[in-house]
Design an enzyme around this catalytic site. Structure first.
Site, PDB file in Angstrom:
ATOM      1  N   PRO A  88      11.749  15.766  -4.927  1.00  0.00           N
ATOM      2  CA  PRO A  88      10.437  16.414  -5.091  1.00  0.00           C
ATOM      3  C   PRO A  88      10.445  17.451  -6.219  1.00  0.00           C
ATOM      4  O   PRO A  88       9.397  17.965  -6.592  1.00  0.00           O
ATOM      5  CB  PRO A  88      10.191  17.070  -3.728  1.00  0.00           C
ATOM      6  CG  PRO A  88      11.527  17.197  -3.093  1.00  0.00           C
ATOM      7  CD  PRO A  88      12.382  16.091  -3.647  1.00  0.00           C
ATOM      8  N   GLU A 115      18.747  17.960   3.350  1.00  0.00           N
ATOM      9  CA  GLU A 115      18.268  18.974   2.402  1.00  0.00           C
ATOM     10  C   GLU A 115      18.398  18.486   0.963  1.00  0.00           C
ATOM     11  O   GLU A 115      18.011  19.186   0.030  1.00  0.00           O
ATOM     12  CB  GLU A 115      19.052  20.279   2.572  1.00  0.00           C
ATOM     13  CG  GLU A 115      18.729  21.036   3.861  1.00  0.00           C
ATOM     14  CD  GLU A 115      17.247  21.388   3.964  1.00  0.00           C
ATOM     15  OE1 GLU A 115      16.625  21.717   2.949  1.00  0.00           O
ATOM     16  OE2 GLU A 115      16.720  21.320   5.091  1.00  0.00           O
ATOM     17  N   ARG A 153       5.570  -4.471 -11.410  1.00  0.00           N
ATOM     18  CA  ARG A 153       4.243  -4.959 -11.815  1.00  0.00           C
ATOM     19  C   ARG A 153       4.105  -5.048 -13.335  1.00  0.00           C
ATOM     20  O   ARG A 153       3.299  -5.808 -13.843  1.00  0.00           O
ATOM     21  CB  ARG A 153       3.145  -4.015 -11.298  1.00  0.00           C
ATOM     22  CG  ARG A 153       3.013  -3.954  -9.804  1.00  0.00           C
ATOM     23  CD  ARG A 153       1.952  -2.945  -9.422  1.00  0.00           C
ATOM     24  NE  ARG A 153       0.659  -3.278  -9.973  1.00  0.00           N
ATOM     25  CZ  ARG A 153      -0.136  -4.228  -9.508  1.00  0.00           C
ATOM     26  NH1 ARG A 153       0.237  -4.939  -8.477  1.00  0.00           N
ATOM     27  NH2 ARG A 153      -1.303  -4.460 -10.062  1.00  0.00           N
ATOM     28  N   ASP A 168      -5.382  -2.264 -14.886  1.00  0.00           N
ATOM     29  CA  ASP A 168      -5.182  -1.443 -13.696  1.00  0.00           C
ATOM     30  C   ASP A 168      -5.527   0.013 -14.001  1.00  0.00           C
ATOM     31  O   ASP A 168      -5.375   0.465 -15.140  1.00  0.00           O
ATOM     32  CB  ASP A 168      -3.709  -1.490 -13.255  1.00  0.00           C
ATOM     33  CG  ASP A 168      -3.418  -2.675 -12.358  1.00  0.00           C
ATOM     34  OD1 ASP A 168      -4.363  -3.290 -11.837  1.00  0.00           O
ATOM     35  OD2 ASP A 168      -2.216  -2.974 -12.170  1.00  0.00           O
TER      36      ASP A 168
END
Ligand code: SAM
Length: 245
Positions: A88, A115, A153, A168
């Site tokens: 993150p 963690e 894709r 897209d």
């Protein structure tokens, strides 16, 4: 393209990888995914892969030894392909980044848990860190699948239609126009007449305008960097001045 995935939970992957476009891409030889269980590279009796954090506090941290052993066994010393840590704290994944990955022949993904990984893994083994968004998931397995999916894709031949990915949302710099299928009328809601007209030039024009309208309504920030033709500029100015929905 080859993608090697290092994870403590390889069992998460097969059902998604064996479905639809990604499955077909593998069958067609466009994509090969290698799944490597980090636990297999832990050398102690109980194959421990995590430990308490130095300095105390809650949670566990993924130990460096099994991760280094797994990556170096599979990819060499130093790793001969980019090793991406899903985190993150990484660069945010977007279509442009997916496009860059789709141009690589081979890369590897490292999925964190608990963690996260010992900082020495990040400093001395990993070449990049990618986040799928500003929220925290339990592990890097879903982010790894997201990255593999977005990249697959974009591999030439992976989608049924040759130009399937070009229109897209985000690929062209705009959100895509709305889609309709049969029936022509459902509960009194009709498909726009123009889409049933068979007039391909008008349909293309409608699609472009609806993509512009949708982008202006939902993601005006995307239009700041998008190169508009004069007609498109006029269309958007009319929208702003109250063109009906
Ligand atoms: N303590 C970490 C922090 O605050 O940065 C979060 C650890 S998270 C619970 C466990 C693992 O899930 C991470 O090491 C990472 O591999 C993965 N992960 C969680 N959220 C993610 C995200 N938004 N993008 C990519 N990976 C993510």
């Amino acid at each position: 393209m080859q993608v090697d995935v290092f994870t403590l939970f390889p069992e998460v992957f097969p059902s998604y990888l064996e479905t639809s476009i990604i499955s077909r891409a593998q069958a067609a030889g466009l994509l090969t995914v290698g799944l490597h269980n980090i636990r297999d590279y832990a050398t102690d009796k109980h194959q421990v892969t995590d430990d308490e954090p130095y300095g105390g506090g809650g949670g566990m941290v993924m130990k460096p030894e099994p991760i280094f052993a797994a990556v170096e066994t599979v990819l060499g010393v130093p790793p001969r392909v980019p090793l991406i840590l899903l985190s993150p704290q990484g660069r945010r994944l977007d279509q442009k980044l997916a496009q860059q990955f789709s141009e690589l022949d081979h890369f590897a993904l490292l999925c964190g848990r608990y963690e996260g990984v010992d900082e020495r893994v990040r400093q001395h083994l990993v070449s990049d860190e990618i986040s799928v968004g500003d929220y925290v998931l339990t592990g890097g397995e879903l982010p790894a699948l997201i990255l593999i999916d977005a990249v697959t894709r974009l591999l030439p031949g992976a989608l049924g239609a040759p130009d399937g990915a070009q229109n897209d949302s985000h690929a062209s710099g705009l959100l895509e126009q709305p889609h309709y299928t049969r029936p022509p009328e459902f509960r009194g809601w009709a498909v726009p007449e123009i889409l049933r007209s068979g007039d391909h030039a008008r349909i293309e024009n409608w699609r472009r305008q609806e993509a512009l309208r949708r982008t202006a309504q939902r993601r005006p920030d995307m239009l700041e960097t998008f190169e508009l033709t004069r007609d498109e500029q006029l269309f958007l100015e009319n929208l702003e001045s109250g063109d009906p929905e």
